[in-house]
Every structure is written in C-alpha cells, then in structure tokens.
Design an enzyme around this catalytic site. Structure first.
Site, PDB file in Angstrom:
ATOM      1  N   TYR A 259       0.780  -1.272   0.221  1.00  0.00           N
ATOM      2  CA  TYR A 259       0.245  -0.053  -0.069  1.00  0.00           C
ATOM      3  C   TYR A 259       1.419   1.365   0.160  1.00  0.00           C
ATOM      4  O   TYR A 259       1.029   2.084  -0.792  1.00  0.00           O
ATOM      5  CB  TYR A 259      -0.679  -0.678   1.465  1.00  0.00           C
ATOM      6  CG  TYR A 259      -1.904   1.377   1.279  1.00  0.00           C
ATOM      7  CD1 TYR A 259      -2.894   1.490   0.916  1.00  0.00           C
ATOM      8  CD2 TYR A 259      -0.974   2.267   2.243  1.00  0.00           C
ATOM      9  CE1 TYR A 259      -3.824   2.522   0.964  1.00  0.00           C
ATOM     10  CE2 TYR A 259      -2.090   3.574   2.597  1.00  0.00           C
ATOM     11  CZ  TYR A 259      -3.058   3.632   2.128  1.00  0.00           C
ATOM     12  OH  TYR A 259      -3.845   4.994   1.408  1.00  0.00           O
TER      13      TYR A 259
ATOM     14  N   ASP B 298     -11.540   8.727   4.704  1.00  0.00           N
ATOM     15  CA  ASP B 298     -10.141   9.486   5.117  1.00  0.00           C
ATOM     16  C   ASP B 298     -10.567  10.955   5.151  1.00  0.00           C
ATOM     17  O   ASP B 298     -10.800  11.369   3.843  1.00  0.00           O
ATOM     18  CB  ASP B 298      -8.862   8.494   3.923  1.00  0.00           C
ATOM     19  CG  ASP B 298      -8.042   9.163   4.125  1.00  0.00           C
ATOM     20  OD1 ASP B 298      -7.789  11.102   4.929  1.00  0.00           O
ATOM     21  OD2 ASP B 298      -7.449   9.125   3.612  1.00  0.00           O
TER      22      ASP B 298
END
Lengths: 129, 129
Positions: B20, B44
């Site tokens: 990631y 987020d």
C-alpha cells in the site's frame, strides 16, 4: 457541527487519552473503567472476544492492579470522534520488566467518554528489559 | 485457526501494508485500489463520509496522481485481522512540500485485501516543509 464545536470535541478526546494513560499508570481498575461509557466495548488485543459494559471492562483492568506500570504517549492522532495513539507501557511484574508499544484505537461519545477501544499489538511486540 | 495460520495471516497483512505504501508513492490510483476488496470502505479522515467499493476508492486516490509522494512506514502493529500503522507521507504539489504522519487503521480479508481503511489525522497535523 461548527469549527469550535469540533475543536472542543478534539480537546475532550485528547484529555481522555491523557487521563487514560495516567489512570493505567496509577493502576486502579475502576478509575480506568470510569473513562468508558456504560455500554462501551473493549477488544485487547483487536480480534479477541470483546468485553462489553463497565463491569466487564473493570474486570479486564484488574490485571494492572497486580503490576507496576508506567506509560508514555508517543503519538496521538484524532479525526472526528476517533483517536489512534501509539504509546509505551513498561510493566514491572515481580523481578521482570516488560515493555510494549501498542497502537490503540478508540472512539468517543460527545462527553469524551470512550465508547470503544481496540488495542493493536501482538505478543511478539513485547520486549523483556 | 492454528498458530501457523495466524502467522500466515499476519504476514499477508504486513505484505499488503508495505504494498500500500509503495503504491501510494508510485501514485497510480488503480494500483492502490487493487489492494482493496471489492466492497471495501474507506474513511479518510476517519469520521468523513465513507467511500464504498472499488470505483469510489479508485476515484479517491486520483488525488495522488497529481502530486509526487514519498512514504515511509514508522510503526506497524497487527492484531488478528486489524493493522494500525503510523507512517509519513511527503507530498510535492507544485512548489510546495507538505509532510504528514497519520495513523491508518485497516482490516483485511483472508486473502490479505483491505476491507476497511480509516485514516486518523487532522489538517493541523500537516507541516509545510
């Protein structure tokens, strides 16, 4: 929610996280559990069977009453009603001293009480001093 | 789950977290999104409206395609199917360079794909270099 309401929420969360680490170091289970909401959940470590409610949470923290602990906040991040924090716990149990630095993830209600806690760490993260 | 199955799960999660951070640095939205399960959720920052599913998640990461990013893992903790990790992102956007060190919390399926991501950080954590 206005900006100042959001700031106040962040401040309440920050205060609770510091109070939590202080209470773990002081080592009175009921005082630690008092920082949780009545119907809070606790998973320590994350993925284990959750403990639900103040009584079960108090029971969980009885373990810290048998040991001497110091705590240190390393990093705290807050977003909305969630905090994630990296901290160090040094535990003296008899002749042995252990050190671990988990990342705990907590959510909070509007009064800054902990509604959920998930402790992210593994036994392999523990060091014997 | 046996101990070796649990160890293998932990290893898959560790591999995905590294992949990631590498993918965020490489900056191709579809490659980052490919690390997520089809029906994954992304918040987020934590507390914002969740993005649900691969298409919405790909869209979210389009932002990194417009900037130059480097990433560095600072601390990774894994428990069960949950990871929490503290990392640094340095972003060059035009003449400006920004640095932020969030704590991300992710859960994973049995194949090590991300099923949920919550990024814990606030704008006040961002530094201009």
């Amino acid at each position: 929610m206005t900006v100042s309401e959001a700031d106040a929420r962040t401040q309440r969360i920050r205060t609770t996280v510091h109070a939590y680490l202080d209470a773990v170091a002081a080592g009175v289970a009921a005082d630690i559990a008092a920082l949780y909401a009545d119907d809070a959940t606790l998973e320590d470590p994350a993925g284990s069977e959750p403990r639900v409610g103040r009584a079960a949470i108090t029971e969980f923290y009885k373990g810290v009453e048998a040991t001497e602990n110091t705590t240190e906040l390393l990093t705290l991040r807050i977003a909305g009603s969630t905090a994630a924090f990296h901290f160090r716990v040094v535990t003296k149990a008899g002749e042995q001293t252990y050190e671990i630095e988990p990342i705990d993830v907590m959510t909070f209600d509007d009064e800054g009480r902990i509604t959920s806690m998930r402790a992210v760490w593994a036994p392999s993260d523990m060091r014997v001093r």
